[in-house]
Design a protein around this motif. Structure first.
Motif, mmCIF file in Angstrom:
data_model
loop_
_atom_site.group_PDB
_atom_site.id
_atom_site.type_symbol
_atom_site.label_atom_id
_atom_site.label_comp_id
_atom_site.label_asym_id
_atom_site.label_seq_id
_atom_site.Cartn_x
_atom_site.Cartn_y
_atom_site.Cartn_z
ATOM 1 N N ALA A 174 -66.904 44.599 -34.807
ATOM 2 C CA ALA A 174 -65.573 45.490 -35.046
ATOM 3 C C ALA A 174 -65.569 46.451 -34.552
ATOM 4 O O ALA A 174 -64.993 47.357 -35.771
ATOM 5 C CB ALA A 174 -65.241 44.537 -36.652
ATOM 6 N N SER A 175 -66.215 46.686 -33.671
ATOM 7 C CA SER A 175 -66.314 48.626 -34.286
ATOM 8 C C SER A 175 -65.965 49.473 -32.517
ATOM 9 O O SER A 175 -65.890 48.093 -31.651
ATOM 10 C CB SER A 175 -66.694 49.130 -34.466
ATOM 11 O OG SER A 175 -67.049 50.213 -33.733
ATOM 12 N N ALA A 176 -65.016 50.089 -32.406
ATOM 13 C CA ALA A 176 -64.095 50.548 -31.118
ATOM 14 C C ALA A 176 -65.324 51.987 -30.750
ATOM 15 O O ALA A 176 -64.758 52.460 -29.683
ATOM 16 C CB ALA A 176 -62.796 51.172 -31.166
ATOM 17 N N ASP A 177 -65.901 52.341 -31.725
ATOM 18 C CA ASP A 177 -67.047 53.342 -31.279
ATOM 19 C C ASP A 177 -68.312 53.656 -30.210
ATOM 20 O O ASP A 177 -68.849 52.029 -30.844
ATOM 21 C CB ASP A 177 -67.252 53.812 -32.690
ATOM 22 C CG ASP A 177 -66.059 54.311 -33.018
ATOM 23 O OD1 ASP A 177 -65.564 54.778 -33.208
ATOM 24 O OD2 ASP A 177 -66.862 54.153 -34.806
ATOM 25 N N SER A 214 -62.246 43.245 -41.567
ATOM 26 C CA SER A 214 -62.173 44.706 -41.190
ATOM 27 C C SER A 214 -60.269 45.519 -41.953
ATOM 28 O O SER A 214 -59.774 44.493 -41.511
ATOM 29 C CB SER A 214 -61.903 44.560 -39.568
ATOM 30 O OG SER A 214 -61.331 46.051 -39.421
ATOM 31 N N THR A 215 -60.603 46.307 -41.719
ATOM 32 C CA THR A 215 -59.385 46.934 -42.842
ATOM 33 C C THR A 215 -58.586 48.092 -41.769
ATOM 34 O O THR A 215 -57.540 48.532 -41.592
ATOM 35 C CB THR A 215 -59.569 47.619 -43.834
ATOM 36 O OG1 THR A 215 -60.765 49.222 -44.446
ATOM 37 C CG2 THR A 215 -60.082 46.592 -44.877
ATOM 38 N N ARG A 216 -60.130 48.178 -41.100
ATOM 39 C CA ARG A 216 -59.049 49.301 -39.584
ATOM 40 C C ARG A 216 -58.338 49.127 -38.555
ATOM 41 O O ARG A 216 -57.815 49.354 -37.495
ATOM 42 C CB ARG A 216 -60.916 49.946 -38.901
ATOM 43 C CG ARG A 216 -60.412 50.746 -38.280
ATOM 44 C CD ARG A 216 -62.027 51.930 -37.529
ATOM 45 N NE ARG A 216 -61.776 52.644 -36.590
ATOM 46 C CZ ARG A 216 -62.729 53.621 -36.129
ATOM 47 N NH1 ARG A 216 -63.721 53.608 -36.557
ATOM 48 N NH2 ARG A 216 -62.244 54.571 -35.609
ATOM 49 N N TYR A 217 -59.165 47.196 -38.151
ATOM 50 C CA TYR A 217 -58.044 47.085 -36.577
ATOM 51 C C TYR A 217 -57.075 45.386 -37.169
ATOM 52 O O TYR A 217 -58.693 44.805 -38.377
ATOM 53 C CB TYR A 217 -59.097 46.587 -35.907
ATOM 54 C CG TYR A 217 -59.878 47.455 -35.745
ATOM 55 C CD1 TYR A 217 -59.435 48.548 -34.059
ATOM 56 C CD2 TYR A 217 -60.830 48.365 -35.423
ATOM 57 C CE1 TYR A 217 -59.549 49.586 -34.141
ATOM 58 C CE2 TYR A 217 -61.445 49.126 -34.879
ATOM 59 C CZ TYR A 217 -61.435 49.985 -34.479
ATOM 60 O OH TYR A 217 -61.828 51.210 -34.102
ATOM 61 N N ARG A 218 -56.309 44.882 -37.509
ATOM 62 C CA ARG A 218 -55.871 44.147 -37.595
ATOM 63 C C ARG A 218 -55.930 43.211 -37.025
ATOM 64 O O ARG A 218 -56.282 42.218 -37.650
ATOM 65 C CB ARG A 218 -53.823 44.479 -37.751
ATOM 66 C CG ARG A 218 -53.750 45.642 -38.000
ATOM 67 C CD ARG A 218 -51.825 45.401 -36.992
ATOM 68 N NE ARG A 218 -52.182 45.659 -36.134
ATOM 69 C CZ ARG A 218 -50.769 46.481 -35.707
ATOM 70 N NH1 ARG A 218 -49.558 46.624 -35.522
ATOM 71 N NH2 ARG A 218 -51.143 47.370 -34.250
ATOM 72 N N TRP A 221 -56.463 41.631 -30.814
ATOM 73 C CA TRP A 221 -55.482 42.381 -30.091
ATOM 74 C C TRP A 221 -56.201 43.984 -29.967
ATOM 75 O O TRP A 221 -56.166 45.225 -29.462
ATOM 76 C CB TRP A 221 -54.070 41.979 -29.948
ATOM 77 C CG TRP A 221 -53.665 40.612 -29.825
ATOM 78 C CD1 TRP A 221 -53.918 39.415 -30.052
ATOM 79 C CD2 TRP A 221 -53.738 40.730 -28.078
ATOM 80 N NE1 TRP A 221 -53.697 38.537 -29.377
ATOM 81 C CE2 TRP A 221 -53.685 38.907 -27.815
ATOM 82 C CE3 TRP A 221 -53.950 41.045 -27.267
ATOM 83 C CZ2 TRP A 221 -52.935 38.160 -26.512
ATOM 84 C CZ3 TRP A 221 -53.015 40.116 -25.544
ATOM 85 C CH2 TRP A 221 -53.299 39.243 -25.808
ATOM 86 N N ASP A 222 -55.705 44.977 -31.173
ATOM 87 C CA ASP A 222 -55.741 45.846 -31.562
ATOM 88 C C ASP A 222 -57.433 46.027 -31.702
ATOM 89 O O ASP A 222 -57.395 47.297 -31.084
ATOM 90 C CB ASP A 222 -55.488 45.743 -32.969
ATOM 91 C CG ASP A 222 -55.360 47.299 -33.652
ATOM 92 O OD1 ASP A 222 -55.197 48.014 -33.042
ATOM 93 O OD2 ASP A 222 -55.714 47.243 -35.000
ATOM 94 N N LEU A 223 -58.438 45.224 -32.104
ATOM 95 C CA LEU A 223 -59.441 45.739 -31.653
ATOM 96 C C LEU A 223 -59.907 46.192 -29.696
ATOM 97 O O LEU A 223 -60.774 47.228 -29.245
ATOM 98 C CB LEU A 223 -60.378 45.068 -32.068
ATOM 99 C CG LEU A 223 -61.983 45.644 -31.282
ATOM 100 C CD1 LEU A 223 -62.156 46.444 -32.304
ATOM 101 C CD2 LEU A 223 -63.056 43.828 -32.485
#
Length: 339
Positions: A174-177, A214-218, A221-223
């Protein structure tokens, strides 16, 4: 005296002048009409046979009985309106327009089509060779750092797809880093891709599990879009022209493996780098087939037994060994995270 003067003055008045050249106006009008008539006749004599055949076909269909608003009556030719199709033939040959193309013309068209198809096939073969040369260059650079197993290669109608499996090597759950190992791989790939004239499309993908906690990505699709843009920014920071880069998120709409495949959860979490094909649509359509029919030589193995759509199941267990050797080696014994 006064009356006589008036009579004499009236006697001296002249009659109105008659214009004897009025016929010239009518004559000029007649010449203008005749000139317009001959221009129309000349234009009608220059008929494009193919277009006239299309006009004839449309006129025939348009006058069918089912399309008649008012039924016509029998005329001089005793033809009911709409019952008899109009047959128009050119005056030169007397043959129907749809039969006016000679056998020699058909042969010329067939030879031209065959020649174009051969040119497209040769162009597709050349492009597959170029893509495999790029894949080998990438693989050699990654092998020098021991990262060759982190990347897959496959050739589609879009071009060369360099797949980055988004497991913990590239992105955490659940991260894009990008993780440190992933940054090392991207920094190795960027200089090679930056030298190419092709556009680079960065496509983010996730598996079908919903994103939770996850509160960072909805959502996925957002992720997936965030992961794609992270890679785009990394490439732009490495000196690649921003005009050649594009980032898109597809969530789980374009899986490599169907959900019934055990590789789906790990294999579908990925970021694809598409080295876009600059060729025509006809050449692009030939790329996958040409790639299947020709060997990779001494280059890296290409990913097989996969699909980019969710409706077909082309991944079979018999092809799993080839996929593992190409670089996908998911830890099936470990739990696979969403996204």
């Amino acid at each position: 005296m006064s009356a006589a003067h008036k009579r004499r003055h009236k006697h001296e008045e002249h009659e109105p002048h008659v214009n004897h050249e009025r016929w010239l106006v009518s004559y000029a009008d007649m010449l203008t009409v005749l000139m317009a008539l001959f221009i129309v006749l000349f234009a009608l004599s220059q008929i494009d046979q193919m277009k006239f055949a299309q006009f004839k076909d449309g006129l025939t269909k348009g006058t069918a009985n089912s399309n008649q608003a008012v039924s016509g009556s029998a005329g001089v030719l005793e033809a009911v309106n709409g019952d008899m199709p109009i047959d128009i033939s050119p005056n030169s040959t007397g043959q129907p327009l749809q039969q006016s193309i000679s056998s020699q013309d058909r042969e010329v068209l067939q030879r031209a089509q065959t020649a174009q198809q051969q040119q497209d096939l040769n162009a597709a073969r050349k492009e597959v060779q170029d893509f495999r040369a790029i894949a080998k260059q990438l693989d050699d650079a990654l092998t020098a750092k021991g990262d060759q197993d982190q990347v897959t290669y496959r050739i589609t109608s879009d071009g060369l797809v360099v797949g980055l499996v988004a497991d913990n090597v590239f992105f955490a759950n659940a991260s894009a880093d990008v993780e440190p190992k992933g940054r090392e791989v991207l920094d190795t790939i960027a200089p090679i891709l930056g030298q190419l004239p092709n556009d680079i499309a960065v496509q983010g993908h996730t598996n079908s599990l919903p994103l939770t906690g996850s509160t960072r990505y909805r959502d996925n699709w957002d992720l997936s879009a965030a992961r794609a843009m992270t890679v785009v920014q990394r490439f732009a920071g490495a000196g690649m022209a921003p005009a050649r880069l594009a980032g898109t998120g597809y969530a789980d709409s374009r899986p490599l493996y169907p959900d019934t495949d055990p590789r789906a959860l790990a294999g579908n979490r990925r970021v694809d780098l598409v080295v876009a094909s600059p060729s025509s649509d006809a050449v692009k359509a030939l790329l996958p087939k040409v790639a299947q029919q020709t060997g990779t030589g001494d280059g890296p193995a290409e990913l097989t037994g996969t699909t980019d759509t969710a409706t077909t199941d082309t991944a079979t267990t018999g092809q799993a060994v080839g996929d593992l050797s190409a670089g996908i080696a998911p830890e099936l014994s470990a739990p696979v995270a969403a996204g």
